[in-house]
Design an enzyme around this catalytic site. Structure first.
Site, PDB file in Angstrom:
ATOM      1  N   ARG A 277       2.630  -1.531  10.946  1.00  0.00           N
ATOM      2  CA  ARG A 277       3.707  -1.655  11.918  1.00  0.00           C
ATOM      3  C   ARG A 277       3.967  -3.053  12.463  1.00  0.00           C
ATOM      4  NH1 ARG A 277       1.290   3.501  14.832  1.00  0.00           N
ATOM      5  NH2 ARG A 277      -0.526   2.542  13.827  1.00  0.00           N
TER       6      ARG A 277
ATOM      7  N   LYS B 105       0.854  -1.198   0.000  1.00  0.00           N
ATOM      8  CA  LYS B 105       0.000   0.000   0.000  1.00  0.00           C
ATOM      9  C   LYS B 105       0.885   1.241   0.000  1.00  0.00           C
ATOM     10  CE  LYS B 105      -2.310   1.665   3.758  1.00  0.00           C
ATOM     11  NZ  LYS B 105      -2.227   3.122   3.818  1.00  0.00           N
TER      12      LYS B 105
ATOM     13  N   ASP C 150     -13.258  15.135  -3.512  1.00  0.00           N
ATOM     14  CA  ASP C 150     -13.426  16.469  -4.093  1.00  0.00           C
ATOM     15  C   ASP C 150     -14.705  16.440  -4.922  1.00  0.00           C
ATOM     16  OD1 ASP C 150     -12.932  19.087  -5.192  1.00  0.00           O
ATOM     17  OD2 ASP C 150     -10.793  18.765  -4.817  1.00  0.00           O
TER      18      ASP C 150
ATOM     19  N   LYS D  33      -7.145   8.223  -1.024  1.00  0.00           N
ATOM     20  CA  LYS D  33      -8.444   8.642  -0.467  1.00  0.00           C
ATOM     21  C   LYS D  33      -8.951   9.941  -1.102  1.00  0.00           C
ATOM     22  CE  LYS D  33      -7.645   6.556   4.097  1.00  0.00           C
ATOM     23  NZ  LYS D  33      -6.197   6.237   4.082  1.00  0.00           N
TER      24      LYS D  33
ATOM     25  N   ASP E 267      -3.335   4.344  -1.980  1.00  0.00           N
ATOM     26  CA  ASP E 267      -4.287   4.767  -0.932  1.00  0.00           C
ATOM     27  C   ASP E 267      -4.238   6.289  -0.776  1.00  0.00           C
ATOM     28  OD1 ASP E 267      -5.877   4.859   1.390  1.00  0.00           O
ATOM     29  OD2 ASP E 267      -4.200   4.353   2.699  1.00  0.00           O
TER      30      ASP E 267
ATOM     31  N   THR F  10     -11.605   5.817  10.689  1.00  0.00           N
ATOM     32  CA  THR F  10     -11.592   5.140  12.002  1.00  0.00           C
ATOM     33  C   THR F  10     -11.098   6.072  13.105  1.00  0.00           C
ATOM     34  OG1 THR F  10      -9.515   4.204  11.236  1.00  0.00           O
ATOM     35  CG2 THR F  10     -11.409   2.746  11.242  1.00  0.00           C
TER      36      THR F  10
HETATM   37  O1  C5P Z   1       0.680   0.400  11.276  1.00  0.00           O
HETATM   38  P1  C5P Z   1      -0.770   0.033  11.061  1.00  0.00           P
HETATM   39  O2  C5P Z   1      -0.974  -1.463  10.847  1.00  0.00           O
HETATM   40  O3  C5P Z   1      -1.688   0.615  12.098  1.00  0.00           O
HETATM   41  O4  C5P Z   1      -1.111   0.724   9.653  1.00  0.00           O
HETATM   42  C1  C5P Z   1      -2.379   0.695   9.116  1.00  0.00           C
HETATM   43  C2  C5P Z   1      -2.389   1.361   7.781  1.00  0.00           C
HETATM   44  O5  C5P Z   1      -3.734   1.421   7.327  1.00  0.00           O
HETATM   45  C3  C5P Z   1      -1.892   2.803   7.779  1.00  0.00           C
HETATM   46  O6  C5P Z   1      -1.290   3.044   6.501  1.00  0.00           O
HETATM   47  C4  C5P Z   1      -3.151   3.629   7.924  1.00  0.00           C
HETATM   48  O7  C5P Z   1      -3.044   4.886   7.322  1.00  0.00           O
HETATM   49  C5  C5P Z   1      -4.143   2.764   7.147  1.00  0.00           C
HETATM   50  N1  C5P Z   1      -5.544   2.963   7.515  1.00  0.00           N
HETATM   51  C6  C5P Z   1      -6.027   2.772   8.792  1.00  0.00           C
HETATM   52  N2  C5P Z   1      -7.359   2.980   9.066  1.00  0.00           N
HETATM   53  C7  C5P Z   1      -8.194   3.361   8.096  1.00  0.00           C
HETATM   54  C8  C5P Z   1      -7.719   3.564   6.802  1.00  0.00           C
HETATM   55  C9  C5P Z   1      -6.373   3.345   6.544  1.00  0.00           C
HETATM   56  O8  C5P Z   1      -5.269   2.397   9.681  1.00  0.00           O
HETATM   57  N3  C5P Z   1      -9.471   3.505   8.358  1.00  0.00           N
END
Ligand code: C5P
Length: 225
Positions: free
Chosen positions: A206, A31, A63, A60, A58, A114
């Protein structure tokens, strides 16, 4: 199975990015979000394709319909596999987006961020509707617009599949390996439970990228699924 696990490349550091890509050779889907795209641009997309990886772009988009459509037209000229927009752009915007994005690229919508809590909706926007109801409404709108699916929490997948059908794609972030720190994610699920709940694609950041050896952690996780 591993084609359904998307690794989030959230970095602005070229060395960190290269080390991660060199290490994570088992992963097939990545991503590229705003942070990495606005730092490395199209070069990163080319680099991933050189390594024969799939790409979820990604960004998002949100507009007016015409601007989103023109931006999508430009972005879809690159070799990408998935892209997303905000469902709150509305029916007209999503339909226009659908008409632009070729069907071999999955078009996904974000329902509610979220990071927004029920209290934020009330205090910031004056919205009293329950958050799950808003997610359902926006998922149904997305489906009606002909968009392929939504980004949502793995906790919402069952409900969304019931409402929009099993073919409606769910892409779920907020995934943590058992025993990992939740960090800033509000509600998390393990990869195994998220697939069990019906998620089509998991977005993992992460838990994999900050592991001592991301590739070994990824392989171990696959073995446990
Ligand atoms: O590090 P982690 O597993 O929390 O990363 C989650 C990824 O998913 C990040 O790139 C974050 O921006 C993305 N994301 C999210 N929640 C959303 C949409 C995207 O955590 N609702």
């Amino acid at each position: 199975m591993k084609d359904r696990i998307i690794i989030a490349l959230d970095t602005q550091d070229k060395n960190e990015l290269n080390t991660l890509l060199d290490n994570l050779n088992e992963a097939t889907y990545f991503k590229v979000g705003m942070e990495a795209f606005y730092t490395f641009g199209v070069d990163l997309l080319k680099e991933l394709k050189k390594r024969e990886k799939k790409i979820f772009l990604d960004l998002k988009l949100h507009d007016i319909p015409n601007t989103v459509a023109k931006s999508l037209k430009s972005l879809c000229q690159h070799d990408i596999d998935m892209i997303n927009i905000h469902a709150t752009g509305g029916m007209e915007m999503m339909k226009k987006a659908r008409s632009i994005v070729p069907h071999h690229i999955k078009l996904i919508a974000v329902t509610a961020l979220t990071s927004h809590s029920q209290r934020d909706l009330k205090n910031d926007f004056g919205i009293n509707t329950e958050l799950p109801k808003i997610v359902d409404t926006l998922a149904a709108l997305t489906k009606d617009a002909g968009v392929d699916g939504v980004v949502c929490s793995a906790h919402e997948v069952g409900n969304i599949k019931e409402l929009c059908g099993n073919d409606f794609i769910t892409v779920t972030p907020g995934i943590r390996l058992a025993g990992d720190d939740q960090q800033d994610q509000k509600r998390v699920m393990t990869p195994k439970d998220a697939f069990k709940a019906g998620s089509d694609y998991l977005v993992m950041g992460r838990s994999i990228t900050q592991a001592q050896n991301p590739n070994e952690t990824f392989i171990k996780m696959l073995g446990e699924l």
